[in-house]
Design an enzyme around this catalytic site. Structure first.
Site, PDB file in Angstrom:
ATOM      1  N   GLU A   1      52.088  26.076  10.166  1.00 25.43           N
ATOM      2  CA  GLU A   1      50.868  25.630  10.235  1.00 25.43           C
ATOM      3  C   GLU A   1      50.416  24.413  11.351  1.00 25.43           C
ATOM      4  OE1 GLU A   1      52.894  24.952   7.887  1.00 25.43           O
ATOM      5  OE2 GLU A   1      52.754  23.378   6.625  1.00 25.43           O
TER       6      GLU A   1
ATOM      7  N   ASP B   1      26.931  13.744   7.301  1.00 31.16           N
ATOM      8  CA  ASP B   1      27.210  14.516   6.171  1.00 31.16           C
ATOM      9  C   ASP B   1      26.109  14.306   4.938  1.00 31.16           C
ATOM     10  OD1 ASP B   1      29.500  14.559   7.273  1.00 31.16           O
ATOM     11  OD2 ASP B   1      30.597  12.883   6.318  1.00 31.16           O
TER      12      ASP B   1
ATOM     13  N   CYS C   1      58.633  25.759   3.361  1.00 26.78           N
ATOM     14  CA  CYS C   1      59.396  24.289   3.352  1.00 26.78           C
ATOM     15  C   CYS C   1      59.592  24.144   1.880  1.00 26.78           C
ATOM     16  CB  CYS C   1      58.882  23.180   3.965  1.00 26.78           C
ATOM     17  SG  CYS C   1      59.891  21.923   4.175  1.00 26.78           S
ATOM     18  N   TYR C   2      59.210  23.120   1.052  1.00 23.84           N
ATOM     19  CA  TYR C   2      59.383  22.804   0.030  1.00 23.84           C
ATOM     20  C   TYR C   2      58.982  23.901  -1.168  1.00 23.84           C
ATOM     21  CZ  TYR C   2      59.472  21.083  -5.031  1.00 23.84           C
ATOM     22  OH  TYR C   2      59.558  20.973  -6.341  1.00 23.84           O
TER      23      TYR C   2
ATOM     24  N   LYS D   1      34.922  18.419   8.594  1.00 20.59           N
ATOM     25  CA  LYS D   1      33.941  17.982   9.315  1.00 20.59           C
ATOM     26  C   LYS D   1      33.232  18.780  10.207  1.00 20.59           C
ATOM     27  CE  LYS D   1      31.791  13.834  10.334  1.00 20.59           C
ATOM     28  NZ  LYS D   1      31.381  12.903   9.435  1.00 20.59           N
TER      29      LYS D   1
ATOM     30  N   HIS E   1      57.427  24.708   9.205  1.00 20.12           N
ATOM     31  CA  HIS E   1      55.961  24.714   9.192  1.00 20.12           C
ATOM     32  C   HIS E   1      55.151  25.685  10.111  1.00 20.12           C
ATOM     33  CE1 HIS E   1      55.967  21.443   5.985  1.00 20.12           C
ATOM     34  NE2 HIS E   1      57.053  21.104   6.408  1.00 20.12           N
TER      35      HIS E   1
ATOM     36  N   GLY F   1      56.379  19.745   0.722  1.00 18.09           N
ATOM     37  CA  GLY F   1      56.228  18.554  -0.274  1.00 18.09           C
ATOM     38  C   GLY F   1      57.519  17.511  -0.013  1.00 18.09           C
TER      39      GLY F   1
END
Ligand code: XMP
Length: 518
Positions: free
Chosen positions: A177, A232, A84-85, A374, A175, A57
């Protein structure tokens, strides 16, 4: 998904929090992102997470009012991973120290070195003595909390990987991810192992749970669904139909701004294949009359948005016992609507949606795709038997051809546009390029140009072809067609479409352009 093992991601506003969810879903672990503001002790007790991630963040834990999770996070006796944060806040709350990163900030590529300590979190992670990672931090941990040990260091982050194994608390400064941390998923996979996830979250499982949930929620009441024919809303409608059958009525608003044959195809597909109760609201005249003479893009968008709601209400009010409105809201829409700092962002275009409808009509919202990305919606659509050709369709904007007809809209221009667009898409399909392209369409330009055909002068409209590649529509690149393809397409459009005598190709990327012209 109440009875599934759940991972909780507490979001502190990182740009890449969604990627954490993506990675865990890829590992067949069900997870949900919740903004830190919503995560109270009560929430935690109810949520019953099997493990928790504290995201990165933009804030600094050194600031007094920096966001923090409830202390309970660290007392639940479940694995927690701070990123991280998330690492910094964990240290600050458990007795470590965080310093301002003067001269020690790291943005971009860095290398984490192995220490002598072994840990399950890093099993199979270090392929050599060091591992490439992606860092993005100003502050850094300067003293670790009691009970923690160091398992990896980098030049500017001596505590790049730390853990208190006994308490199952883990934290990394980088990170894992993002793709730029090539082995990051391995670390997350090990974290799942530690947490004991059975890793059995599948789209078929999701479908069954979603159906049970819809039945439970709706009971014997009626549901209305606005069907646009897009992926959708189509998947939403089919899923709800499978759950409650005749208690669902779909409303398809035809505003006269659809592509060639679109209305017939959508209506036929849902009536024939699904035997669905579907109202085809033929309101072309209403929309076109109200748009008559309007040439300002925002005015056009606002007129269409307002009329859409009016028309929808008109048809929906006759549906007896309607208590729910179904919408195809996706997970990214849910996340994007949470602004970390509440700061207003610039309105580039007022996007058309049916927001505000449920409150106005006194309906409850039902959003069965709220937890999906999606591509997961496409998977669910396939699972539900929707044809691939339907699920792979390019996105089409709510205001339709109105925003592909800059300047004043006329029936004549719309008809020309429909024909030209059909030829362009046909060309793309013939050349097997459709699936490579995010979106392709024609815009009819508000200029007429002089040409010569069969020795005679013509004075007809010019059009622009637009085809872009993109991941999410937020940024886009023009598609690099071969010259032969462009030449063949231009010739076909001019020969086959009366009213167009000049074809151009738009090679603007987004930014600085937008995908649609208006
Ligand atoms: P822009 O033109 O903003 O478009 O670069 C980004 C993506 O959004 C679609 N788009 C819309 N979709 N309602 C929608 O549902 C709208 O009002 C709208 N305006 C643009 C556009 O087609 C592209 O995919």
């Amino acid at each position: 998904m109440q009875n599934h093992q759940r991972l909780l991601i507490i979001d502190f506003g990182s740009q890449v929090t969604q990627l954490i969810a993506r990675r865990f879903r890829e590992l067949s672990v069900y997870c949900e992102i919740h903004p830190f503001q919503n995560v109270t002790e009560e929430f935690l007790k109810k949520f019953k997470a099997k493990a928790i991630i504290l995201s990165g963040g933009p804030a600094s834990v050194i600031e007094k009012k920096s966001p923090k999770p409830p202390k309970l996070v660290f007392e639940l006796d479940i694995p927690v991973l701070g990123i991280c944060y998330g690492q910094q806040v964990m240290m600050a709350m458990l007795g470590g120290n965080v310093d301002k990163g003067i001269g020690t900030a790291e943005f971009g590529r860095a290398y984490v070195q192995k220490t002598d300590n072994e840990i399950l979190l890093l099993e199979g992670w270090f392929e050599t003595e060091q591992e490439k990672v992606w860092m993005s931090h100003g502050d850094h941990v300067s003293k670790i909390a009691p009970g923690f040990e160091v398992f990896g260091t980098s030049d500017n982050a001596p505590f790049a990987i730390i853990a208190n194994e006994e308490r199952k608390l883990f934290a990394v400064q980088f990170h894992p991810e993002v793709h730029h941390t090539p082995n990051g998923t391995k670390l997350l996979e090990n974290f799942c192992k530690i947490a004991g996830f059975s890793r059995d979250w599948t789209i078929t499982g999701y479908r069954e749970h979603a159906i049970a949930k819809i039945r439970d929620e709706v009971g014997d009441k009626q549901v209305i669904c606005g069907l646009s024919g897009g992926v959708d809303s189509s998947v939403t409608a089919v899923l709800i139909h499978e759950a409650i059958g005749e208690q669902l009525t779909c409303v398809f608003v035809d505003h006269g701004l659809l592509r060639k044959n679109e209305a017939q195809e959508v209506v036929k597909m849902f009536r024939d294949n699904y035997n669905m109760s579907l109202i085809h609201a033929e309101e072309q005249e209403l929309f076109l009359n109200k748009l008559d003479g309007q040439d300002d893009p925002e005015t056009k968008r606002k007129i269409i948005g307002r009329l859409f709601i009016e028309v929808f209400q008109k048809y929906a009010k006759d549906i007896k016992d309607a208590e729910f409105l179904a919408q195809g809201t996706l997970y990214p829409d849910v996340i994007e609507s949470i602004s970390f700092d509440g700061g207003p962002s610039d309105t580039i275009k007022s996007h058309h949606n049916v927001g505000g409808l449920p409150e106005k009509m006194g309906l409850k919202l039902i959003e069965p795709l709220r937890e999906l990305f999606k591509d997961e919606v496409r998977l669910l659509g396939t699972d539900l038997g929707l044809p691939k050709s339907f699920l792979g369709r390019h996105p089409f904007p709510g205001p339709g051809l109105a925003i592909r007809c800059p300047g004043k809209i006329t029936k004549e221009k719309l008809n020309i546009l429909r024909e030209a667009d059909a030829v362009f898409i046909d060309q793309i399909k013939k050349h097997a390029l459709y699936d490579e392209i995010w979106q392709a369409f024609v815009t009819i330009l508000p200029v007429r140009t002089v040409g010569v055909m069969g020795d005679a002068r013509t004075y007809d409209y010019a059009c622009a072809l637009r085809a872009v590649t993109s991941v999410d529509g937020m940024t886009a690149d023009y598609y690099p067609f071969e010259h032969n393809f462009l030449a063949e397409t231009a010739t076909r459009i001019i020969n086959e479409v009366t009213g167009i005598n000049r074809v151009t190709y738009d090679i603007t990327s987004k930014p600085p352009g937008t995908i649609e012209w208006e």
